[in-house]
Design a protein around this motif. Structure first.
Motif, PDB file in Angstrom:
ATOM      1  N   ARG A 218     -58.198 -45.740  25.331  1.00 46.55           N
ATOM      2  CA  ARG A 218     -58.938 -46.252  24.168  1.00 46.55           C
ATOM      3  C   ARG A 218     -57.803 -46.388  22.932  1.00 46.55           C
ATOM      4  O   ARG A 218     -58.041 -47.419  22.443  1.00 46.55           O
ATOM      5  CB  ARG A 218     -60.001 -45.147  23.736  1.00 46.55           C
ATOM      6  CG  ARG A 218     -60.816 -45.693  22.423  1.00 46.55           C
ATOM      7  CD  ARG A 218     -61.416 -46.965  22.407  1.00 46.55           C
ATOM      8  NE  ARG A 218     -62.202 -47.394  21.255  1.00 46.55           N
ATOM      9  CZ  ARG A 218     -62.483 -48.733  21.011  1.00 46.55           C
ATOM     10  NH1 ARG A 218     -62.610 -49.743  21.778  1.00 46.55           N
ATOM     11  NH2 ARG A 218     -63.213 -48.970  19.866  1.00 46.55           N
ATOM     12  N   ALA A 219     -57.181 -45.414  22.936  1.00 43.18           N
ATOM     13  CA  ALA A 219     -55.903 -45.429  21.835  1.00 43.18           C
ATOM     14  C   ALA A 219     -55.096 -46.730  22.196  1.00 43.18           C
ATOM     15  O   ALA A 219     -54.605 -47.442  21.213  1.00 43.18           O
ATOM     16  CB  ALA A 219     -55.174 -44.089  22.213  1.00 43.18           C
ATOM     17  N   GLU A 220     -54.697 -46.950  23.382  1.00 41.61           N
ATOM     18  CA  GLU A 220     -54.042 -48.358  23.924  1.00 41.61           C
ATOM     19  C   GLU A 220     -54.823 -49.511  23.563  1.00 41.61           C
ATOM     20  O   GLU A 220     -54.379 -50.477  22.841  1.00 41.61           O
ATOM     21  CB  GLU A 220     -53.607 -48.324  25.315  1.00 41.61           C
ATOM     22  CG  GLU A 220     -52.839 -49.280  25.786  1.00 41.61           C
ATOM     23  CD  GLU A 220     -52.191 -49.145  27.011  1.00 41.61           C
ATOM     24  OE1 GLU A 220     -51.225 -49.865  27.490  1.00 41.61           O
ATOM     25  OE2 GLU A 220     -52.963 -48.693  27.895  1.00 41.61           O
ATOM     26  N   GLU A 221     -56.004 -49.521  23.582  1.00 41.82           N
ATOM     27  CA  GLU A 221     -57.000 -50.632  23.383  1.00 41.82           C
ATOM     28  C   GLU A 221     -56.928 -50.973  21.734  1.00 41.82           C
ATOM     29  O   GLU A 221     -56.813 -52.189  21.465  1.00 41.82           O
ATOM     30  CB  GLU A 221     -58.366 -50.568  23.751  1.00 41.82           C
ATOM     31  CG  GLU A 221     -58.569 -50.554  25.207  1.00 41.82           C
ATOM     32  CD  GLU A 221     -60.092 -50.035  25.609  1.00 41.82           C
ATOM     33  OE1 GLU A 221     -61.010 -49.884  24.368  1.00 41.82           O
ATOM     34  OE2 GLU A 221     -60.384 -49.888  26.552  1.00 41.82           O
ATOM     35  N   ARG A 222     -56.802 -49.782  20.901  1.00 40.69           N
ATOM     36  CA  ARG A 222     -56.684 -50.056  19.464  1.00 40.69           C
ATOM     37  C   ARG A 222     -55.369 -50.082  19.065  1.00 40.69           C
ATOM     38  O   ARG A 222     -55.216 -50.243  17.871  1.00 40.69           O
ATOM     39  CB  ARG A 222     -57.406 -48.811  18.933  1.00 40.69           C
ATOM     40  CG  ARG A 222     -59.021 -48.619  19.140  1.00 40.69           C
ATOM     41  CD  ARG A 222     -59.616 -47.601  18.407  1.00 40.69           C
ATOM     42  NE  ARG A 222     -59.499 -47.514  16.993  1.00 40.69           N
ATOM     43  CZ  ARG A 222     -59.586 -46.557  16.163  1.00 40.69           C
ATOM     44  NH1 ARG A 222     -59.502 -45.530  16.508  1.00 40.69           N
ATOM     45  NH2 ARG A 222     -59.303 -46.939  15.001  1.00 40.69           N
ATOM     46  N   GLY A 223     -54.359 -50.058  19.928  1.00 44.98           N
ATOM     47  CA  GLY A 223     -53.011 -50.121  19.271  1.00 44.98           C
ATOM     48  C   GLY A 223     -52.632 -48.819  18.752  1.00 44.98           C
ATOM     49  O   GLY A 223     -51.543 -48.838  17.931  1.00 44.98           O
ATOM     50  N   LEU A 224     -53.035 -47.747  18.915  1.00 45.62           N
ATOM     51  CA  LEU A 224     -52.879 -46.663  18.410  1.00 45.62           C
ATOM     52  C   LEU A 224     -52.017 -45.629  19.274  1.00 45.62           C
ATOM     53  O   LEU A 224     -51.801 -44.472  19.178  1.00 45.62           O
ATOM     54  CB  LEU A 224     -54.056 -45.705  18.070  1.00 45.62           C
ATOM     55  CG  LEU A 224     -54.938 -46.298  16.880  1.00 45.62           C
ATOM     56  CD1 LEU A 224     -56.153 -45.567  16.720  1.00 45.62           C
ATOM     57  CD2 LEU A 224     -54.097 -46.357  15.770  1.00 45.62           C
TER      58      LEU A 224
END
Length: 383
Positions: A218-224
């Protein structure tokens, strides 16, 4: 428990905020943390597919009943019990038990052995530990070439275990008990991610590898992802219930802590040791001031400090006893309005919140400094 829970003012975790990514037994873990003083931010990173609705488990159960395996490996007590209960609900309970009586049944550890016997079955073998490595070693030592091995999965694919069996020549059948999928509501997960990146929590707990992988995804999806890894690599403690759970984090270079016994209780006890060790304690104006996560203890009493005051206290505490330039303090203030008046206002609120009127001394020419314990304050007097 989606939102942050009210923080008690006592206990070894008083002043610390802990993120909980668990779906199953989340309430139990949260209660254990709260009883020890922590504030809890709950964000289930997964959701569990109900066994009775799981078409994959139903298909695997029918397949095993129709075509007997040579070996069945039961890996978790709750998963094994749930499997038998789900089979009962489908009208396949007796057929499943009869099939399990006719095969070599291995139980991973004492808890699983108890669940097997409670179902009226007898395991062929069980290790005294709960190590999948011991189970694998026994199977490979006996030889699995040409044998059909059914493995009760518990939400995790166990790739190393399965691959080793297949490399040894076994046909492996997975029994997907407690399949995990991404949460339907991503709001709590996103709030936890934002809090971790902003260093708004002090630790994040993981009780399953899929939960860790889901949070990273999920962090990767949000660029985080870079911000998440940076936080977990330095300021936010990643605490895992065991080594299997830690694998996705370690694959991204994140160091984790794990208890010796892979249980919730020891995981909480580990946090009670690790987080207070990270606290910064200062003798200030005759008081013991301890910065704990995002709260402060003054002489052992928890005090609520506004964000601006906490930012200033952190900046001051990095150089205890030394003058901190005004420009540096201005940069620490959150949000807009970073001016001399804002510093003075934040200082006044900080003194009020801590109940120590002489906590901060103003140095007119150079900036601000802490008023240390009177016995040592002269050592740091501003020249």
């Amino acid at each position: 428990m989606d939102d942050e829970q009210q923080q008690p003012d006592h206990g070894p975790l008083a002043g610390f905020t802990v993120g909980v990514t668990a779906a199953r037994r989340a309430d139990e873990l949260g209660a254990l943390l709260q009883r020890r003083g922590a504030a809890v931010l709950h964000a289930p990173a997964l959701r569990i597919v109900p066994l009775a609705d799981d078409s994959e488990l139903l298909a695997a159960t029918k397949q095993l009943i129709d075509q007997a395996p040579d070996v069945v490996v039961a890996t978790t007590a709750i998963g094994f019990r749930g499997w038998v209960e789900a089979a009962d609900g489908w009208g396949l309970g007796e057929a499943l038990l009869e099939r399990l009586r006719s095969v070599e049944l291995l139980a991973r550890g004492p808890k699983v052995k108890g669940a097997v016997r409670a179902a009226g079955l007898t395991e062929r073998w069980s290790p005294s530990s709960e190590s999948m490595a011991e189970v694998l070693d026994r199977l490979l030592t006996e030889g699995v070439d040409g044998r059909r091995v059914a493995v009760q999965l518990h939400g995790e694919p166990l790739p190393g275990f399965v691959e080793a069996l297949r490399a040894g020549g076994a046909e492996v059948v997975g029994v997907p008990v407690y399949r995990w999928l991404p949460p339907e509501d991503l709001g709590p997960v996103d709030r936890l991610l934002d809090a971790v990146v902003a260093r708004g929590v002090d630790a994040v707990t993981f009780t399953s590898a899929p939960a860790a992988a889901s949070l990273l995804g999920r962090a990767e999806e949000r660029g985080l992802l870079p911000g998440l890894l940076a936080a977990l690599g330095h300021d936010v403690l990643a605490a895992c219930v065991g080594p299997v759970t830690a694998v996705p984090l370690q694959a991204h270079g994140v160091d984790t802590v794990q208890p010796e016994r892979f249980r919730l209780g020891p995981l909480v006890q580990l946090l009670c040791q690790e987080l207070p060790a990270r606290a910064r304690a200062l003798p200030v104006a005759g008081h013991r001031v301890e910065i704990r996560g995002h709260a402060v203890l003054v002489d052992g009493e928890l005090r609520a400090v506004p964000p601006a005051g906490m930012a200033l206290l952190r900046a001051l505490s990095r150089r205890p006893g030394w003058v901190v330039p005004r420009a540096e303090l201005l940069r620490t203030l959150p949000g807009a309005g970073r001016d001399e008046h804002a510093v003075e206002t934040a200082m006044a609120r900080l003194r009020s919140a801590l109940g120590t009127p002489k906590l901060i001394q103003t140095v007119v020419k150079r900036g601000y400094r802490l008023a240390l314990d009177p016995a040592t304050d002269a050592k740091y007097a501003d020249d």
